[in-house]
Design an enzyme around this catalytic site. Structure first.
Site, PDB file in Angstrom:
ATOM      1  N   ARG A   8       0.823  -1.201   0.000  1.00 48.30           N
ATOM      2  CA  ARG A   8       0.000   0.000   0.000  1.00 48.30           C
ATOM      3  C   ARG A   8       0.864   1.261   0.000  1.00 48.30           C
ATOM      4  NH1 ARG A   8      -1.752   0.842   4.394  1.00 48.30           N
ATOM      5  NH2 ARG A   8      -0.955  -0.897   5.645  1.00 48.30           N
TER       6      ARG A   8
ATOM      7  N   LYS B 286      -9.005  -1.901   0.598  1.00 46.51           N
ATOM      8  CA  LYS B 286      -8.844  -1.003   1.726  1.00 46.51           C
ATOM      9  C   LYS B 286      -9.630   0.294   1.546  1.00 46.51           C
ATOM     10  CE  LYS B 286      -6.303  -3.498   4.413  1.00 46.51           C
ATOM     11  NZ  LYS B 286      -6.961  -4.131   5.610  1.00 46.51           N
TER      12      LYS B 286
ATOM     13  N   HIS C  14     -10.582  -3.700  12.113  1.00 45.57           N
ATOM     14  CA  HIS C  14      -9.509  -4.331  11.338  1.00 45.57           C
ATOM     15  C   HIS C  14      -9.124  -5.596  12.098  1.00 45.57           C
ATOM     16  CE1 HIS C  14      -5.222  -4.134   9.491  1.00 45.57           C
ATOM     17  NE2 HIS C  14      -6.042  -4.800   8.702  1.00 45.57           N
TER      18      HIS C  14
ATOM     19  N   SER D  21      -1.345  -5.985   9.235  1.00 40.27           N
ATOM     20  CA  SER D  21      -0.893  -7.001   8.299  1.00 40.27           C
ATOM     21  C   SER D  21       0.414  -7.610   8.781  1.00 40.27           C
ATOM     22  CB  SER D  21      -0.686  -6.389   6.908  1.00 40.27           C
ATOM     23  OG  SER D  21      -1.902  -5.891   6.400  1.00 40.27           O
TER      24      SER D  21
ATOM     25  N   LYS E 127      -3.295 -12.323  11.757  1.00 41.91           N
ATOM     26  CA  LYS E 127      -4.763 -12.367  11.697  1.00 41.91           C
ATOM     27  C   LYS E 127      -5.263 -13.522  10.841  1.00 41.91           C
ATOM     28  CE  LYS E 127      -5.986  -8.377  10.120  1.00 41.91           C
ATOM     29  NZ  LYS E 127      -4.647  -8.088   9.591  1.00 41.91           N
ATOM     30  N   THR E 128      -4.701 -13.647   9.644  1.00 39.41           N
ATOM     31  CA  THR E 128      -5.146 -14.703   8.729  1.00 39.41           C
ATOM     32  C   THR E 128      -4.734 -16.078   9.242  1.00 39.41           C
ATOM     33  OG1 THR E 128      -5.017 -13.200   6.834  1.00 39.41           O
ATOM     34  CG2 THR E 128      -5.006 -15.559   6.367  1.00 39.41           C
TER      35      THR E 128
ATOM     36  N   ASP F 158      -9.906 -10.318   7.848  1.00 42.26           N
ATOM     37  CA  ASP F 158      -9.326  -8.970   7.860  1.00 42.26           C
ATOM     38  C   ASP F 158     -10.265  -7.845   8.298  1.00 42.26           C
ATOM     39  OD1 ASP F 158      -6.986  -7.384   7.399  1.00 42.26           O
ATOM     40  OD2 ASP F 158      -7.900  -6.627   5.571  1.00 42.26           O
TER      41      ASP F 158
ATOM     42  N   ARG G 100       1.438 -12.042  -1.840  1.00 41.77           N
ATOM     43  CA  ARG G 100       0.049 -12.179  -1.383  1.00 41.77           C
ATOM     44  C   ARG G 100      -0.706 -13.222  -2.187  1.00 41.77           C
ATOM     45  NH1 ARG G 100      -2.149  -9.269   3.167  1.00 41.77           N
ATOM     46  NH2 ARG G 100      -0.603  -7.656   3.661  1.00 41.77           N
TER      47      ARG G 100
END
Length: 537
Positions: free
Chosen positions: A61, A201, A220, A238, A242-243, A257, A323
């Site tokens: 990003r 996003k 988030h 990130s 989390k994933t 997410d 990703r």
């Protein structure tokens, strides 16, 4: 103009000023977008069937290139210390120039939903010049059924043109890249970057602006739910887990997410997952590995063997932020409804680059609010441009780049919801142990999973706890199946004096960072601030 696909005839391209295109493809299915991406030379097929795309110079990003239209309607609503501003005139000029750039080109459009709860979702129309971008956003947002497409009317529109290079002087921008958000007219313009994550996003940012006015908490976080209906939330930036940690074969995945917490419970904003691929292991993360090594996954910036086309997930030569995007149905235990009850556990994930934090700690409600507003973690290499190694940072609400309103708005919402529903709160360090970054090593994922399992089952609450001398939270002393040494960060360091120096440094960083929030919180929250104390030998 040639049009293909399905769309509401009364809401075609003319509603956004896109006349003059050579072709506009509406709501193409995965197979058709695969064909288009390959035929146009945008992507290749890797072994097993995933589509392989590269994002060029933008492999993460660009938060400093994100702007919000500043005008009377948004002046008092937006947290301008955190959000770049663009004038209404500059936005309109950018909009007109991007439409002119699109003239004569071929675009792809998808009509999608942001949000699984029909009472709080937004209808999003996304125009992209890359077919693989259209496939990506089709994975990441929620798809209407074919009957709904016939009557679909967008609440929000995104125009994504990577080939449009921004003139910074013309629009008051910072570089040739821009992500410009108009909250009043519900339009997002993305130019000069092929990083697909900017689209998803942007929807998250819009929901973060809209939902608090309805008393809904945008978050988030990832979420899963156990067989007994015990929902767990995992806050974190990130790269903090989390994933990985929400993809638990024994629990149903809600999403990885972005979620909302409404009067009915938790709901996923998305229809897919966007997982980091670097060092992905079939043994450690079998569900994610299976999802990204077959159709219809999209792999970004992953290298492959030129002969076998097998992905090399250990190769970070292009970026550490490789990703994989895939629809939720690619995960066997994923919830297709995207809905879950009110959470019983809230987990705040931090990747502590200093090696000071314990692997898990139980938080009081005041401590939970303190750590939510602090949002301490490390920026992990590659997630943003220019970040090449982990560095300590504070990202309020564990998502400052996506927060258009002041953090106190989200903090107050979370505090109320925790009080109403009695959720237990935990702080989990997925960062470093046995030393700081460069000396120590990442927390073993096996230990993290064991500690989380004990927390979510309720058994960890019955353990013996000690009070951390610096942070004041409760840390378990002994947990079955976990090496007790790892529960005491100082004990893992060979250089105990070095640990003390790092702890003192981190405590001071917390205190300095939180000073800006003290006027917005109750005294019990400010009292949760850490105080460094020399360890007793």
């Amino acid at each position: 103009m040639i049009e293909t696909g399905l769309v509401n005839p009364s809401h075609r391209a003319a509603t956004f000023g896109l006349e003059g295109l050579s072709a506009l493809h509406w709501n193409l299915v995965d197979e058709a977008l695969y064909e288009a991406a390959i035929a146009r030379g945008e992507a290749r097929v890797a072994a097993g069937g995933p589509l392989l795309a590269e994002t060029g110079s933008h492999t993460g990003r660009s938060p400093k290139d994100k702007f919000v239209v500043r005008e009377p309607a948004t002046e008092a609503e937006v947290w301008w210390d955190n959000n770049g501003a663009i004038t209404r005139e500059a936005f309109q000029q950018l909009h007109a120039d991007m439409l002119a750039h699109a003239h004569g080109r071929e675009l792809f459009a998808q009509d999608l939903y942001g949000g699984a709860d029909e009472r709080h979702r937004v209808s999003v129309r996304v125009y992209t010049e890359k077919a693989w971008h259209n496939l990506f956003i089709r994975h990441l947002l929620r798809r209407p059924d074919r009957a709904e497409l016939a009557t679909f009317v967008p609440d929000m529109t995104i125009l994504d043109l990577p080939s449009f290079k921004v003139d910074p002087k013309r629009y008051g921008a910072r570089s040739e890249t821009i992500i410009a958000c108009d909250f009043v007219n519900k339009v997002v313009l993305i130019a000069g970057t092929a990083y697909a994550g900017e689209m998803k996003k942007s929807v998250f940012t819009f929901l973060n602006y809209l939902l608090p006015t309805k008393g809904v908490m945008p978050m988030h976080c990832s979420a899963n739910v156990g067989p007994a209906g015990d929902t767990a939330l995992f806050f974190g930036l990130s790269g903090t887990g989390k994933t990985t940690l929400s993809a638990d074969a024994s629990r149903t995945l809600i999403g990885d997410d972005e979620h909302g917490w409404s009067e009915r419970g938790v709901f996923n904003f998305e229809g897919g997952c966007y997982a980091k691929m670097i060092r992905l292991s079939k043994e450690a993360e079998p569900e994610i590995y299976a999802a990204v090594t077959r159709f219809p996954a999209v792999l970004e910036n992953v290298t492959i063997d030129p002969m076998t086309r097998q992905p090399d997930f250990d190769d970070g030569s292009r970026t550490e932020n490789t990703r994989g995007a895939y629809p939720l149905e690619s995960i066997p235990n994923a919830s297709l409804t995207g809905l879950a009850p009110h959470p019983k556990n809230i987990v705040m994930l931090t990747a502590d680059a200093f090696g000071v934090m314990p692997p898990i700690a139980k938080l009081s409600p005041a401590q939970a609010m303190y750590h939510f507003l602090s949002g301490y973690t490390a920026k992990v290499a590659g997630t943003e441009r220019g970040v090449t190694e982990p560095s300590a940072t504070f990202s309020t609400c564990f998502g400052a780049p996506f927060m258009p309103r002041h953090p106190s708005v989200y903090g107050a919402l979370l505090k109320r919801l925790i009080a109403e529903h009695g959720a237990d709160c935990w702080l989990v360090n997925t960062g470093w142990t046995s030393g700081a970054y460069g000396v120590g090593h990442r927390m073993p994922i096996k230990a993290t999973r064991a500690l989380l399992s004990a927390a979510l089952s309720g058994s960890l609450s019955k353990a013996e706890f000690r009070t951390d001398p610096n942070f004041g939270f409760a840390v378990p002393v002994d947990v079955p199946g976990v090496d007790a040494t790892i529960l005491d960060p100082r004990a893992t360091w060979a250089d105990k004096a070095g640990y003390d120096r790092q702890a003192a440094k981190l405590v001071k960083m917390f205190q300095d960072n939180f000073a800006k929030f003290e006027a917005y919180v109750d005294t019990d929250v400010t009292a949760a601030s850490p105080v460094w104390r020399m360890a007793a030998e």
